[in-house]
Design an enzyme around this catalytic site. Structure first.
Site, PDB file in Angstrom:
ATOM      1  N   TYR A 265      67.626  85.229  48.369  1.00  0.00           N
ATOM      2  CA  TYR A 265      67.429  83.536  48.838  1.00  0.00           C
ATOM      3  C   TYR A 265      66.128  83.148  50.179  1.00  0.00           C
ATOM      4  CZ  TYR A 265      69.172  79.875  52.502  1.00  0.00           C
ATOM      5  OH  TYR A 265      69.361  78.960  53.116  1.00  0.00           O
TER       6      TYR A 265
ATOM      7  N   LEU B 158      80.518  84.842  57.031  1.00  0.00           N
ATOM      8  CA  LEU B 158      80.682  85.271  57.588  1.00  0.00           C
ATOM      9  C   LEU B 158      81.773  84.594  59.077  1.00  0.00           C
ATOM     10  CD1 LEU B 158      80.442  87.880  59.461  1.00  0.00           C
ATOM     11  CD2 LEU B 158      79.969  86.016  60.922  1.00  0.00           C
TER      12      LEU B 158
ATOM     13  N   THR C 114      65.077  76.700  56.696  1.00  0.00           N
ATOM     14  CA  THR C 114      66.118  77.674  56.961  1.00  0.00           C
ATOM     15  C   THR C 114      65.343  78.468  57.996  1.00  0.00           C
ATOM     16  OG1 THR C 114      67.073  79.662  56.641  1.00  0.00           O
ATOM     17  CG2 THR C 114      66.152  79.232  55.028  1.00  0.00           C
ATOM     18  N   ASP C 115      65.785  78.581  59.331  1.00  0.00           N
ATOM     19  CA  ASP C 115      65.360  79.934  60.169  1.00  0.00           C
ATOM     20  C   ASP C 115      64.367  81.945  59.155  1.00  0.00           C
ATOM     21  OD1 ASP C 115      67.498  81.262  59.900  1.00  0.00           O
ATOM     22  OD2 ASP C 115      67.943  81.641  62.695  1.00  0.00           O
ATOM     23  N   GLU C 116      65.350  81.337  57.557  1.00  0.00           N
ATOM     24  CA  GLU C 116      64.943  83.226  57.273  1.00  0.00           C
ATOM     25  C   GLU C 116      63.825  83.522  56.288  1.00  0.00           C
ATOM     26  OE1 GLU C 116      68.469  84.123  54.843  1.00  0.00           O
ATOM     27  OE2 GLU C 116      69.738  83.877  56.223  1.00  0.00           O
TER      28      GLU C 116
ATOM     29  N   ASN D  63      72.035  79.596  61.652  1.00  0.00           N
ATOM     30  CA  ASN D  63      73.197  79.580  61.300  1.00  0.00           C
ATOM     31  C   ASN D  63      74.023  79.087  61.606  1.00  0.00           C
ATOM     32  OD1 ASN D  63      72.449  82.978  60.730  1.00  0.00           O
ATOM     33  ND2 ASN D  63      74.129  82.981  59.800  1.00  0.00           N
ATOM     34  N   ASN D  64      74.804  77.853  60.855  1.00  0.00           N
ATOM     35  CA  ASN D  64      75.208  76.612  60.973  1.00  0.00           C
ATOM     36  C   ASN D  64      76.963  77.110  61.270  1.00  0.00           C
ATOM     37  OD1 ASN D  64      74.022  73.849  59.934  1.00  0.00           O
ATOM     38  ND2 ASN D  64      73.216  75.575  60.497  1.00  0.00           N
TER      39      ASN D  64
ATOM     40  N   LYS E  74      63.181  80.247  49.141  1.00  0.00           N
ATOM     41  CA  LYS E  74      63.430  78.723  50.636  1.00  0.00           C
ATOM     42  C   LYS E  74      62.361  78.384  51.104  1.00  0.00           C
ATOM     43  CE  LYS E  74      66.006  75.861  51.760  1.00  0.00           C
ATOM     44  NZ  LYS E  74      66.584  75.165  51.482  1.00  0.00           N
TER      45      LYS E  74
ATOM     46  N   PHE F 214      69.252  68.193  51.246  1.00  0.00           N
ATOM     47  CA  PHE F 214      69.903  69.897  51.146  1.00  0.00           C
ATOM     48  C   PHE F 214      70.346  70.689  50.063  1.00  0.00           C
ATOM     49  CE2 PHE F 214      71.438  66.666  54.147  1.00  0.00           C
ATOM     50  CZ  PHE F 214      71.840  67.378  55.576  1.00  0.00           C
ATOM     51  N   ALA F 215      70.123  69.999  48.700  1.00  0.00           N
ATOM     52  CA  ALA F 215      71.322  71.036  47.779  1.00  0.00           C
ATOM     53  C   ALA F 215      69.976  71.897  47.802  1.00  0.00           C
ATOM     54  CB  ALA F 215      70.639  70.155  46.782  1.00  0.00           C
TER      55      ALA F 215
END
Ligand code: NAD
Ligand code: DAU
Length: 344
Positions: A153, A193, A128-130, A182-183, A157, A84-85
Site C-alpha cells: 500500500y 483499528l 499518507t505518512d506511510e 492515521n485518521n 502511495k 482521495f480515491a
C-alpha cells in the site's frame, strides 16, 4: 465565477467527511464526487448531501479516462481536484498488491493527465505518512524525511506522490501533496483499528491485536484532516508537500483498552494474534510546516474525539450493521439504478 471541487473517492471515509465539511463551510461551491464504489465506497455516508443543490455523484473509475472525462463534464467554472480515491487498507495490500497498483498508481496518472488536459486551478493529492516508512522510539517525520515505504500500500502511495511531483516539475502542473497520519471518526470502514475494535467490543466479540500491541500510530480526528486539506487548497503553495498530524501518539493496545473502558467491556475480549508482516513500528508527524505557513492546527484532542467517535458508532448502529452485512451495497442500485450519475 462558479467554482467546482471535483472530489475523487468521496464515498469513502475521509472523502465523505470532506464532502460534508465542504457543504457546511463552502455552501456556494459545486461538488462533483467521482467514485468507483469499491467495497470501501458507501453512498449511505452521503444521504444528507444527495438532495443538495450543486452536488453531483458520478459513478466511475479513475483508471478509466472516459470516466474521468465524464466527471469533468459535470463540473462548471474553475475546477479544483481533491484526490482521495485509493485502495487504502494495508492488510489487503499484503494479500494482493495489484489492485493497489491499478487504483493508486495507474489511476493517479490517468487523473493527472485528464486534469492537465482540462486545465485545473489546483490539484490536491491526498497522501499518507506511510510513504516515510517507520520510526524508532524517537523522532518525527518531516517533509524532508526520505521516502522509504514498507507495505505494498505505502509503496503505491509513494509512487503516486512521485507521479504528482513529476507532473509539477515537468509540466508546471498546479499540484500540492498532503501527508497525514492515521485518521479516526465517523464513516470509517470497520476493517481499520478503531471502528473494528468498537464494532467487535459492542458485540462482545474478540478484539484481534497484532503482535504485542506496542506499535504506535499518531491519531488525528478526520474533521481536523479535512480542515487541513481545505486550508491547503486555499492557501498552500504549489509544488509543496504538507505533513498533517496531531502529536497524538498511542500504542495500539492503549487505544483498545480505552475503547473497552468507554464501552464498559472486559479486557478479556483482547486476543493477541499473529503480527502483520512487515509491521511498521511507529509513525509520528512533525506538522510544524502547515502550522507555520498556513496557521492550521488540530481543534480536537483525542480525549474529546475518541468518545465522540465511539458515540457516533453507537448512535449509528444501523449504518454499522449494514456495512458489516454488506447491505449498504444495495443502496446504489436503489438510489441510482443503471443511470450511473445524478445531479441535483
Ligand atoms: P477509503 O478506503 O475509506 O475510501 C476510498 C474511496 O475511494 C472509496 O469510496 C472507494 O470506492 C474509492 N475508490 C477506490 N478505488 C477507486 C477508483 N479506482 N476509482 C474511483 N474511486 C475509487 O479510504 P480513506 O481511508 O477515506 O482514505 C482516503 C485517502 O486518504 C486515500 O488516498 C488514503 O491513502 C489517504 N489517507 C488515509 C488515511 C487514513 O487514516 N484513513 C490517512 C492518511 C491518508
Ligand atoms: O498512517 C496513515 C495510514 O493509516 C493510512 O495511509 C492508511 O490508509 C490507513 O489504513 C492507516 O494505516 P494503518 O495500517 O496504520 O491502519 P490500521 O487501522 O490498519 O492499523 C492501525 C494499527 O493497528 C496498526 O499498527 C495495525 C494495528 N491493528 C490493525 C487491525 C486492523 C491491529 O492490531 N489489529 C487489527 O485488527
Amino acid at each position: 465565477m462558479t467554482r467546482t471541487i471535483l472530489v475523487t473517492g468521496g464515498a469513502g471515509f475521509i472523502g465523505s467527511n470532506f464532502v460534508h465539511l465542504l457543504a457546511k463551510e463552502r455552501p456556494d461551491w459545486r461538488i462533483v464526487n467521482l467514485d468507483a464504489l469499491t467495497y470501501a465506497g458507501n453512498l449511505e455516508n452521503l444521504t444528507e448531501i444527495e438532495g443538495r443543490s450543486g452536488y453531483t455523484f458520478v459513478h466511475g473509475n479513475i483508471c478509466k479516462e472516459e470516466d474521468v472525462e465524464r466527471a469533468f463534464d459535470a463540473c462548471e467554472g474553475d475546477v479544483t481536484v481533491v484526490h482521495f480515491a485509493a485502495e487504502s487498507h494495508v492488510d489487503r495490500s499484503i494479500v494482493s498488491g495489484m489492485p493497489f497498483v491499478e487504483a493508486n498508481v495507474a489511476g493517479t496518472q490517468v487523473l493527472l493527465d485528464v486534469s492537465r488536459k482540462r486545465g485545473v486551478e489546483r490539484f490536491c493529492h491526498v497522501s499518507t505518512d506511510e510513504v516515510y516508512g517507520s520510526l524508532g522510539a524517537e523522532g518525527y517525520f518531516t517533509e524532508d524525511t526520505p521516502l522509504a515505504p514498507n507495505s505494498p500500500y505505502a509503496a503505491t502511495k509513494t509512487a503516486s506522490d512521485l507521479l504528482v511531483r513529476a507532473a509539477v516539475h515537468t509540466h508546471g502542473f498546479p499540484a500540492v501533496i498532503t501527508r497525514c497520519s492515521n485518521n479516526y471518526g465517523p464513516y470509517q470502514f470497520p476493517e481499520k483499528l478503531i471502528p473494528l475494535m468498537i464494532a467487535n467490543a459492542s458485540e462482545d466479540r474478540e478484539l484481534p491485536v497484532y503482535g504485542d500491541g506496542m506499535n504506535v500510530r499518531d491519531w488525528l480526528f478526520v474533521e481536523d484532516h479535512c480542515l487541513a486539506i481545505l486550508r491547503v487548497l486555499e492557501a498552500g503553495r504549489e509544488g509543496e508537500v504538507y505533513n498533517i498530524g496531531g502529536h497524538n501518539e498511542y500504542p495500539n493496545i492503549e487505544i483498545v483498552r480505552l475503547i473497552l473502558e468507554t464501552l464498559g467491556k472486559p479486557e478479556s475480549l483482547i486476543r493477541f494474534v499473529k503480527d502483520r508482516p512487515g509491521h511498521d513500528q511507529r509513525y509520528a508527524i512533525d506538522a510544524s510546516k502547515i502550522q507555520r505557513e498556513l496557521g492550521w492546527e488540530p481543534s480536537y484532542t483525542f480525549d474529546q474525539a475518541l468518545p465522540l467517535t465511539i458515540q457516533w458508532y453507537q448512535s449509528n448502529a444501523d449504518w454499522l450493521q449494514r456495512v458489516r452485512s454488506g447491505a449498504y451495497r444495495e443502496y446504489y442500485q436503489r438510489q441510482y439504478g443503471a443511470e450511473g450519475s445524478r445531479s441535483t
